[in-house]
Design an enzyme around this catalytic site. Structure first.
Site, PDB file in Angstrom:
ATOM      1  CG  HIS A  73      -2.014  -0.024  -4.270  1.00  0.00           C
ATOM      2  ND1 HIS A  73      -2.742  -1.173  -4.980  1.00  0.00           N
ATOM      3  CD2 HIS A  73      -3.002   0.686  -3.493  1.00  0.00           C
ATOM      4  CE1 HIS A  73      -3.768  -1.299  -4.834  1.00  0.00           C
ATOM      5  NE2 HIS A  73      -4.289  -0.272  -3.699  1.00  0.00           N
ATOM      6  CG  ASP A 109      -8.250  -1.127  -4.215  1.00  0.00           C
ATOM      7  OD1 ASP A 109      -7.279  -0.734  -4.270  1.00  0.00           O
ATOM      8  OD2 ASP A 109      -8.978  -1.370  -3.129  1.00  0.00           O
ATOM      9  CG  ASP A 114      -5.391   2.094  -0.419  1.00  0.00           C
ATOM     10  OD1 ASP A 114      -6.399   1.993   0.485  1.00  0.00           O
ATOM     11  OD2 ASP A 114      -5.168   1.347  -1.171  1.00  0.00           O
ATOM     12  CG  HIS A 136      -2.097  -0.766   1.191  1.00  0.00           C
ATOM     13  ND1 HIS A 136      -2.070  -2.070   1.667  1.00  0.00           N
ATOM     14  CD2 HIS A 136      -3.278  -0.875   0.285  1.00  0.00           C
ATOM     15  CE1 HIS A 136      -3.220  -2.784   1.105  1.00  0.00           C
ATOM     16  NE2 HIS A 136      -4.031  -2.145   0.499  1.00  0.00           N
TER      17      HIS A 136
END
Length: 798
Positions: free
Chosen positions: A535, A695, A572, A531
């Site tokens: 990403h 995602d 995120d 993360h």
């Protein structure tokens, strides 16, 4: 109705036999002998909704002398598993009958010199007023008329025939004819006894709506005596003027179709007063499917002191509004609000009924309530297996977790269970003694080394070259990550936002956009193995790819596209590399701030707007109109929150049922799909599905990219498990132990459980054959490793 919960009824039949042999016993013989058939189980007789248990038939044979005829009936009783007693004299017969109360009495009527068969029959009928059947055994030369036997009380005549099968068949006909008919008649008497005791007013009419029965409660409430009503047509009974003019027509239209009606109705008492009642009228279907009776159950509502206007509002409740109370007698899992209170006439009970009636008359209904009402209505005319299946449907609909599949035991698939536990729950809601507090990054600001933003034209050639094919699905994000020193989001963002004209839409300078991208990327944690900003860049790339698909372009407006690109970029931000479950179990500041609910997703969305609006240098929303900003903000928040996995199945199911299925239907009919694609509700569903697929699109990437992402997410989960063990926290995903975990198994479970169905649905909408081919190849790759019992990302070198 207040009926007894069980009813035990016995039936009796008396039978008369006809010719006696010359060597018969003397009439003075009084002893009885008993022939016991084989033991039998209780038989069941269906009587309407009642199931009546019936003991094995008891038969009394009254023969002065044993002969072939008496032996024939004894054998027949044994074959039929009936219990048989034999009496030789009227006195012993009467004594035996009074002791056992037989269902069937067979009296030898062939000669009168031993005893008077007709007198014995009359005595039996006097002793038991509802004797079911008496059979007269007559010689074959007797007169044809049966009237003397009928007058004496016999039900049937049996012409002398000692053939065993003839005796057996006669007994079977009696059992399934007269005996069973009387059995049901007694059940009916028991039911009417229950009606007499009921505290609800009950009225039964014929199919022509002629009143045939009212119970004492009806007489008491309405002020009439039975004799004043029985035989009258319903239309002859005075009606209250408080009912709406078309209400009676509505009721009659409903019940004549064989449907039950329930609602609020004003009846007029004998003294002229109107009484408001909660009325339920049920058609009773008889032979040949024809309506034979109507049963009306009426319960007074204590609303007589209310204003007429209020009463009319309550009374306006229609059949549709009250469907949710149908079939309460058949449905185990449903609750009828009108039946939850006492049957008494106390004021509190009546007030509760009145309140419930008002609630049911409201016009505001939630969609799930409408669904439940439709199912309840469908149950009305459904056969029992369908009604019971719909009961199960209703039980499921009344649960809160409508879209979360129920897994089997943990041992069946620990990888799937752990993934679900880690991704679809908010932890165990347990605060440990050593609460885990994340180091804060306040204030979030633009790092000094990024204060001079790069221009799209200033991107170094080596980086620009790695982005040449960024519009292709096979674009390698890891090459860009390496070329940008782990800052791919800013560079890819500049190019994609430029391609979609985001600056023009937001009316913001390119420098502001560059500053915004840099500060957002700075707040991703490069220390996270998964993360991180790579990403985010990968999700942004997938989002842009999906936005170029024709069906998606037909659905979304420019503001939707801008919202999707921004949401992907920030979805995120400031991710700590731990799951929601971990944060909740650790009692982190974020979990406490967001009440253990969508903790990370709420933080990502909130922080993104804090960062953006705090400094004009990076406020990309500064120059757009207020209403447009509100719309854009809401869309971004909704999309970021949609990435929370607890609602994964809800989003996918809504997309399939609201978009895919209707689209398939209209395309078959050649109709326009525009109304489906562009409705505000469906545009929201498309955007949610788009960012969800972007995602977690790793399993649909080319194999090498898929393997790299699998390694990174596994490492992040391994690190979480390590920390949970160090901190003494619950281990959310035990299978993600770096010493024992099978990465192929975890990928197989993830694809099976989360990916396949979602991308099947998204492919059906957006047409993505290349992604589905990658998904198929990757799944086979992981399966191959698992079949070789390998736990690693790649097979060992040859």
């Amino acid at each position: 109705m207040g009926c007894a919960s069980s009813i035990h009824i016995s039936d009796r039949v008396v039978y008369h036999s006809g010719k006696e042999s010359e060597d018969s016993h003397s009439p003075q013989q009084t002893n009885t002998t008993q022939h016991q058939g084989n033991p039998t189980t209780l038989t069941e007789v269906q009587f309407g909704p009642m199931k009546l248990l019936k003991d094995p038939l008891q038969v009394l044979l009254v023969f002065a002398k044993e002969d072939s005829q008496s032996n024939g009936f004894c054998w027949a009783c044994e074959k039929a598993n009936f219990r048989c007693s034999m009496a030789r004299t009227p006195e012993s017969a009467l004594e035996c009958f009074l002791e056992k109360h037989h269902d069937l009495v067979i009296i030898d009527h062939r000669h009168s010199r031993h005893f008077d068969a007709e007198a014995l029959c009359r005595i039996c009928h006097v002793v038991v007023s509802m004797l079911t059947c008496v059979l007269s055994l007559r010689p074959d030369r007797e007169e044809a008329s049966v009237m003397p036997l009928i007058n004496a009380g016999f039900n049937r005549r049996y012409v002398e025939n000692a053939n065993m099968m003839a005796c057996y068949n006669e007994l079977l006909q009696l059992e399934h004819g007269e005996v069973r008919a009387q059995f049901k008649l007694r059940a009916g008497n028991a039911i009417f006894t229950a009606l007499e005791q009921s505290q609800e007013a009950i009225e039964i009419t014929s199919e022509d709506q002629v009143i045939q029965y009212v119970n004492p409660a009806y007489e008491s409430i309405m002020g009439y005596q039975q004799g004043e009503l029985i035989g009258k047509e319903i239309i002859e009974v005075p009606k209250s003027e408080k009912n709406k003019p078309d209400l009676l027509e509505t009721i009659n239209s409903c019940i004549r179709k064989g449907k039950e009606w329930q609602g609020i109705y004003y009846a007029k008492k004998k003294n002229g007063d109107s009484i408001q009642q909660n009325v339920k009228i049920t058609p009773v279907i008889g032979q040949g499917g024809k309506i034979r009776h109507y049963v009306s159950i009426n319960r007074p509502l204590n609303d007589n002191n209310k204003s007429d206007k209020s009463s009319e509002r309550v009374q306006a409740e229609s059949q549709t509004d009250i469907q949710s109370s149908k079939h309460k007698d058949r449905r185990k899992g449903s609750l009828d609000v009108r039946s939850t209170t006492s049957r008494g006439s106390d004021g509190s009970s009546q007030r509760r009924h009145s309140s419930m009636a008002r609630i049911h008359s409201m016009t505001i209904e939630a969609p799930i309530t409408k669904v439940i009402n439709i199912i309840n209505a469908a149950q009305e005319s459904s056969p029992m297996p369908v009604a019971e299946a719909l009961d199960r449907v209703l039980e499921i609909l009344r649960t809160t977790e409508l879209y979360s599949p129920q897994l089997g035991t943990k041992d069946e698939d620990p990888h799937t269970n752990d993934l679900v536990g880690g991704l679809m729950t908010d932890g165990l809601r347990r605060l440990s003694g050593n609460e885990y507090i994340f180091s804060t990054k306040q204030p979030h600001h633009l790092p000094s080394h990024l204060t001079t933003p790069l221009s799209l034209n200033d991107i170094p050639p080596r980086i620009a070259q790695t982005m040449e094919n960024e519009d292709s699905w096979d674009f390698d994000i890891f090459n860009l990550e390496a070329a940008t020193m782990k800052r791919p989001l800013t560079y890819l963002g500049l190019k994609i936002f430029s391609r979609f004209g985001v600056c023009e839409f937001l009316n913001c300078p390119e420098a502001t956009l560059r500053s915004w991208l840099q500060v957002i990327e700075a707040n991703y944690h490069s220390s996270n193995s998964y993360h991180n900003s790579s990403h985010a860049a990968d999700v942004l790339h997938a989002t842009a790819y999906f936005l170029c698909k024709e069906r998606v372009k037909q659905s979304l407006d420019p503001i939707d596209e801008v919202a999707a690109l921004i949401a992907a970029t920030v979805h995120d931000v400031d991710h700590p590399g731990r799951t929601n479950s971990f944060l909740c179990n650790a009692g982190s500041e974020l979990a406490i701030l967001y009440n253990d609910t969508a903790v990370l997703e709420s933080h990502h969305a909130a922080l993104a707007f804090q960062i953006t609006t705090r400094d004009d240098k990076c406020n990309i929303f500064k120059n757009i109109e207020r209403n447009e900003y509100r719309t854009l903000r809401q869309a971004i928040i909704d999309m970021v929150l949609a990435t929370e996995m607890t609602k994964h199945f809800e989003h996918v199911n809504k997309f399939v049922n609201s978009i895919n299925k209707p689209l398939a239907a209209v395309e078959e009919n050649g109709e326009s799909v525009k109304s489906i694609l562009t409705s505000p509700e469906n545009r929201i569903l498309v955007k949610r599905m788009l960012i969800k697929c972007a995602d977690i699109s790793n399993p649909c990437r080319p194999l090498e990219l898929c393997i790299e992402w699998a390694g990174r997410i596994s490492e992040e989960y391994f690190a979480q498990t390590d920390e949970e063990k160090r901190q003494g926290l619950p281990v959310v995903m035990p299978v993600f132990d770096r010493n024992t975990c099978s990465i192929p198994k975890s990928q197989i479970s993830f694809i099976d459980y989360f990916i396949t169905d979602m991308f099947d649905a998204w492919d059906a909408f957006a047409d993505l054959p290349n992604l589905m081919q990658h998904l198929d190849n990757n799944f086979k790759y992981w399966k191959g490793l698992d079949e070789r019992k390998l736990h690693s990302l790649r097979p060992p070198p040859e």
